[in-house]
Design a protein around this motif. Sequence first.
Motif, PDB file in Angstrom:
ATOM      1  N   LEU A 208       0.753  -1.026   0.113  1.00 33.70           N
ATOM      2  CA  LEU A 208      -0.021   0.046  -0.050  1.00 33.70           C
ATOM      3  C   LEU A 208       0.874   1.266   0.011  1.00 33.70           C
ATOM      4  CD1 LEU A 208      -2.850  -1.048   2.443  1.00 33.70           C
ATOM      5  CD2 LEU A 208      -2.717  -0.933  -0.084  1.00 33.70           C
ATOM      6  N   SER A 209       2.132   1.262  -0.045  1.00 33.24           N
ATOM      7  CA  SER A 209       3.113   2.353  -0.150  1.00 33.24           C
ATOM      8  C   SER A 209       3.543   2.467  -1.510  1.00 33.24           C
ATOM      9  CB  SER A 209       4.121   2.176   0.745  1.00 33.24           C
ATOM     10  OG  SER A 209       5.164   1.392   0.158  1.00 33.24           O
ATOM     11  N   CYS A 210       4.200   3.573  -1.713  1.00 29.20           N
ATOM     12  CA  CYS A 210       4.422   3.967  -3.264  1.00 29.20           C
ATOM     13  C   CYS A 210       5.589   2.971  -3.394  1.00 29.20           C
ATOM     14  CB  CYS A 210       4.935   5.245  -3.153  1.00 29.20           C
ATOM     15  SG  CYS A 210       3.539   6.587  -3.104  1.00 29.20           S
ATOM     16  N   THR A 211       6.278   2.523  -2.587  1.00 31.82           N
ATOM     17  CA  THR A 211       7.594   1.808  -2.910  1.00 31.82           C
ATOM     18  C   THR A 211       7.212   0.322  -2.808  1.00 31.82           C
ATOM     19  OG1 THR A 211       8.528   1.807  -0.859  1.00 31.82           O
ATOM     20  CG2 THR A 211       9.104   3.740  -2.541  1.00 31.82           C
ATOM     21  N   GLY A 212       6.376  -0.044  -2.002  1.00 33.20           N
ATOM     22  CA  GLY A 212       6.330  -1.545  -1.645  1.00 33.20           C
ATOM     23  C   GLY A 212       7.303  -2.087  -0.592  1.00 33.20           C
ATOM     24  N   GLU A 213       8.170  -0.965  -0.310  1.00 31.04           N
ATOM     25  CA  GLU A 213       9.308  -1.595   0.563  1.00 31.04           C
ATOM     26  C   GLU A 213       8.829  -1.983   1.914  1.00 31.04           C
ATOM     27  OE1 GLU A 213      12.740   0.622   2.936  1.00 31.04           O
ATOM     28  OE2 GLU A 213      11.958   1.874   1.523  1.00 31.04           O
ATOM     29  N   LYS A 214       9.524  -3.147   2.443  1.00 27.30           N
ATOM     30  CA  LYS A 214       8.928  -3.720   3.711  1.00 27.30           C
ATOM     31  C   LYS A 214       9.668  -2.944   5.025  1.00 27.30           C
ATOM     32  CE  LYS A 214       8.603  -8.502   5.594  1.00 27.30           C
ATOM     33  NZ  LYS A 214       7.622  -7.937   6.697  1.00 27.30           N
ATOM     34  N   ILE A 215       8.705  -2.318   5.850  1.00 27.26           N
ATOM     35  CA  ILE A 215       9.384  -1.585   6.823  1.00 27.26           C
ATOM     36  C   ILE A 215       8.757  -1.939   8.030  1.00 27.26           C
ATOM     37  CG2 ILE A 215       9.836   0.355   5.709  1.00 27.26           C
ATOM     38  CD1 ILE A 215       7.326   1.772   6.153  1.00 27.26           C
ATOM     39  N   GLU A 216       8.982  -1.558   9.369  1.00 30.52           N
ATOM     40  CA  GLU A 216       8.484  -1.905  10.734  1.00 30.52           C
ATOM     41  C   GLU A 216       7.722  -0.713  11.173  1.00 30.52           C
ATOM     42  OE1 GLU A 216      12.124  -3.339  12.720  1.00 30.52           O
ATOM     43  OE2 GLU A 216      11.017  -5.426  12.531  1.00 30.52           O
ATOM     44  N   PRO A 217       6.650  -0.991  12.089  1.00 32.93           N
ATOM     45  CA  PRO A 217       6.327   0.112  12.999  1.00 32.93           C
ATOM     46  C   PRO A 217       7.491   0.951  13.531  1.00 32.93           C
ATOM     47  CG  PRO A 217       4.823  -1.504  13.296  1.00 32.93           C
ATOM     48  CD  PRO A 217       5.915  -2.083  12.677  1.00 32.93           C
ATOM     49  N   ARG A 218       7.293   2.249  13.433  1.00 30.95           N
ATOM     50  CA  ARG A 218       8.391   3.154  14.150  1.00 30.95           C
ATOM     51  C   ARG A 218       8.481   3.007  15.507  1.00 30.95           C
ATOM     52  NH1 ARG A 218      11.492   5.503   9.834  1.00 30.95           N
ATOM     53  NH2 ARG A 218      10.075   5.355   8.286  1.00 30.95           N
ATOM     54  N   THR A 219       9.824   3.054  16.132  1.00 27.18           N
ATOM     55  CA  THR A 219      10.126   3.474  17.525  1.00 27.18           C
ATOM     56  C   THR A 219      10.660   4.461  17.976  1.00 27.18           C
ATOM     57  OG1 THR A 219      12.382   2.473  17.053  1.00 27.18           O
ATOM     58  CG2 THR A 219      10.845   0.603  17.306  1.00 27.18           C
ATOM     59  N   PHE A 224       7.280  10.947   9.048  1.00 31.30           N
ATOM     60  CA  PHE A 224       7.873  10.132   8.216  1.00 31.30           C
ATOM     61  C   PHE A 224       7.423  10.415   6.766  1.00 31.30           C
ATOM     62  CE2 PHE A 224       7.864   8.582  12.384  1.00 31.30           C
ATOM     63  CZ  PHE A 224       9.207   8.436  12.869  1.00 31.30           C
ATOM     64  N   THR A 225       8.383   9.893   5.775  1.00 32.87           N
ATOM     65  CA  THR A 225       8.114   9.965   4.283  1.00 32.87           C
ATOM     66  C   THR A 225       7.192   8.950   3.945  1.00 32.87           C
ATOM     67  OG1 THR A 225      10.186   9.552   3.871  1.00 32.87           O
ATOM     68  CG2 THR A 225       9.569  11.804   3.946  1.00 32.87           C
ATOM     69  N   ASP A 226       6.957   7.729   4.676  1.00 30.27           N
ATOM     70  CA  ASP A 226       6.578   6.491   4.221  1.00 30.27           C
ATOM     71  C   ASP A 226       4.966   6.547   4.223  1.00 30.27           C
ATOM     72  OD1 ASP A 226       8.550   4.500   3.573  1.00 30.27           O
ATOM     73  OD2 ASP A 226       9.153   4.982   5.472  1.00 30.27           O
ATOM     74  N   ILE A 227       4.334   6.924   3.298  1.00 32.35           N
ATOM     75  CA  ILE A 227       2.841   7.254   3.326  1.00 32.35           C
ATOM     76  C   ILE A 227       2.055   6.605   2.537  1.00 32.35           C
ATOM     77  CG2 ILE A 227       3.329   9.639   4.156  1.00 32.35           C
ATOM     78  CD1 ILE A 227       2.150  10.711   1.509  1.00 32.35           C
ATOM     79  N   LEU A 228       0.883   6.164   2.565  1.00 30.91           N
ATOM     80  CA  LEU A 228      -0.031   5.328   1.706  1.00 30.91           C
ATOM     81  C   LEU A 228       0.008   6.098   0.238  1.00 30.91           C
ATOM     82  CD1 LEU A 228      -2.966   4.808   4.010  1.00 30.91           C
ATOM     83  CD2 LEU A 228      -1.376   3.217   3.444  1.00 30.91           C
ATOM     84  N   CYS A 229       0.200   5.170  -0.634  1.00 34.61           N
ATOM     85  CA  CYS A 229       0.250   5.523  -2.039  1.00 34.61           C
ATOM     86  C   CYS A 229      -1.283   6.223  -2.244  1.00 34.61           C
ATOM     87  CB  CYS A 229       0.531   4.347  -2.771  1.00 34.61           C
ATOM     88  SG  CYS A 229       0.448   4.688  -4.657  1.00 34.61           S
ATOM     89  N   GLY A 230      -1.174   7.399  -2.908  1.00 30.50           N
ATOM     90  CA  GLY A 230      -2.419   7.984  -3.311  1.00 30.50           C
ATOM     91  C   GLY A 230      -2.979   7.530  -4.723  1.00 30.50           C
ATOM     92  N   GLY A 231      -2.018   6.947  -5.502  1.00 33.75           N
ATOM     93  CA  GLY A 231      -2.681   6.692  -6.841  1.00 33.75           C
ATOM     94  C   GLY A 231      -2.993   5.155  -6.640  1.00 33.75           C
ATOM     95  N   ASN A 232      -2.728   4.476  -5.757  1.00 36.11           N
ATOM     96  CA  ASN A 232      -3.272   3.123  -5.887  1.00 36.11           C
ATOM     97  C   ASN A 232      -4.448   2.697  -5.388  1.00 36.11           C
ATOM     98  OD1 ASN A 232      -3.213   0.247  -5.302  1.00 36.11           O
ATOM     99  ND2 ASN A 232      -1.572   0.011  -4.002  1.00 36.11           N
ATOM    100  N   PRO A 233      -5.435   2.153  -6.197  1.00 36.34           N
ATOM    101  CA  PRO A 233      -6.815   1.962  -5.893  1.00 36.34           C
ATOM    102  C   PRO A 233      -7.134   0.965  -4.564  1.00 36.34           C
ATOM    103  CG  PRO A 233      -6.453   0.806  -7.729  1.00 36.34           C
ATOM    104  CD  PRO A 233      -5.197   1.650  -7.520  1.00 36.34           C
ATOM    105  N   GLU A 234      -6.010   0.301  -4.314  1.00 35.14           N
ATOM    106  CA  GLU A 234      -5.962  -0.710  -3.004  1.00 35.14           C
ATOM    107  C   GLU A 234      -6.138   0.140  -1.814  1.00 35.14           C
ATOM    108  OE1 GLU A 234      -6.436  -4.037  -3.059  1.00 35.14           O
ATOM    109  OE2 GLU A 234      -6.767  -3.820  -5.288  1.00 35.14           O
ATOM    110  N   THR A 235      -5.480   1.281  -1.741  1.00 38.21           N
ATOM    111  CA  THR A 235      -5.369   2.301  -0.829  1.00 38.21           C
ATOM    112  C   THR A 235      -6.766   2.651  -0.205  1.00 38.21           C
ATOM    113  OG1 THR A 235      -3.133   3.253  -1.155  1.00 38.21           O
ATOM    114  CG2 THR A 235      -4.581   4.545   0.255  1.00 38.21           C
TER     115      THR A 235
END
Length: 489
Positions: A208-219, A224-235
């Motif tokens: 659901l992100s723009c890059t699809g990169e695997k990340i963890e919840p922040r500690t 943060f610049t990891d935000i949901l992709c605005g162009g993906n209908p799945e969002t």
Amino acid sequence: MYLCPEPKKVEFNGGYYRFEVGTEPVVNTVITPLLSQKESYRITIDENGVSIEAADKAGVYYANITLKQLLMNYRGCLPCLYIYDEPEFYYRGFMIDSCRHFFTVDEIKKMVNAASLFKFNKFHFHLSDDQGFRVEIDSYPNLTTIGSVRPSSDFGRGENDPTPYAHYYTKQELKEIVEYCRERYIEVIPEFDVPGHTTAVIASYPELSCTGEKIEPRTTAGVFTDILCGGNPETLKMIYSVIDELLEVFPGKYFHIGGDEAPKNKWNVCPKCQAKVKELNLKNTEELHGWLVNEISLYLKKKGRKTICWNEAIRGGNIEKDNVTVAWWLDKTKASVEWANAGNPTIVESFTPYYADYPYGMHSLRSVYLYNPRKIKGLTSLGAASVVGIESPIWTEYIRDFETLTKMCFPRWLAVADTAWNGNDNKDFAKFLKNTVFFCEILREYGITAASEKEWNILPHSRASQTIRFFKNSLSKDFVKNLLKKDED
Ligand code: ACM
Ligand code: ZN
């Protein structure tokens, strides 16, 4: 006599109504069309008992809160008097962030119960953020199994605590909170913060992100610049699905869709986001954010709900106005002023002084009490009239335990409650302080520890040192490094 908020009008008529200690006073209650203002009420006490007249059921409830406060002042008697009362604002809110640090159902109930004594009527529950997604969601189960767990809880202070921090509310628990609030005439407004502050969501569903990169919840804290992709209908599909489940739990009028601190760095280079900007004939990704708000708001409108969003969400300037209320916390652009000046509903929760997570040295009790939410720079008279209410949020990056939470909020929330009920026209800080001393003692019986009196209005010479201490405790070297790195992103 100590009351908070002060009723609009109190007249003493001399004498007392006496009743046996330990028994209830005789109270006659009617709802009358003679009172036209919503939530308004009258209390008349004579030698024979108490009479309550109210405009509606909420008015009856608030009359009974005032009566409860009167009974805290007297034993076995009440003074003969007449009270007329009505609220200035229909939105009288407090917000709790259970994402950065989690508070149990019992702790939340204690906060709600204390807030209800001061006639708050909206509990904005911040349930999703970078550091944890805190609701059980059946249709997207990873939100709970992955999104509610962050790898550690030291929040960047360099303690290297390796214990995972794993908490969420079940739907049953949330329903219990909603019912507890309903009994106190408090609407619970859930916040599902999108498209920013969604690291925990992206950790659960990286696609659901723009890059699809695997990340963890922040500690750590931050933007943060990891935000949901605005162009993906799945969002939108995911957002609607989460909303559907939350609407079953939260039956109130409002739903908060966040929208704050959503840097467009990734949207600006994402092929899907850029294609969507083009397809919709938009100017830029701020307008894409506006489009997303409109889509979600339309969805909520079809379900009979109203949308609240943080002020950044309207920066694109293309917001469909009819279903949206803006929560104004900090706006360096003119968008929020223009929004309110055009007559659109606005909730004021100004960072200074309503953010209760900052120390009393920055946001003193006095500054909270005296703050006038209708006097924001640039507001016209229509803009001032568009302020439908106020809210004080408590963010919990640096609040790890319940006692710290209660001390940050109380007694500042008494000051917020007073403005929420009375506006800013008849302020009397000396009187308010006396009421506050009285109610801080009472709050102990509510399981709430208020900050000690010496903290409320820190003298100027200690203000700087308290503020520096706060930031020193909060911001580790790692955190600052992280912030600087983000600037480079
Ligand atoms: C906010 O403080 N990010 C709404
Ligand atoms: Zn994208």
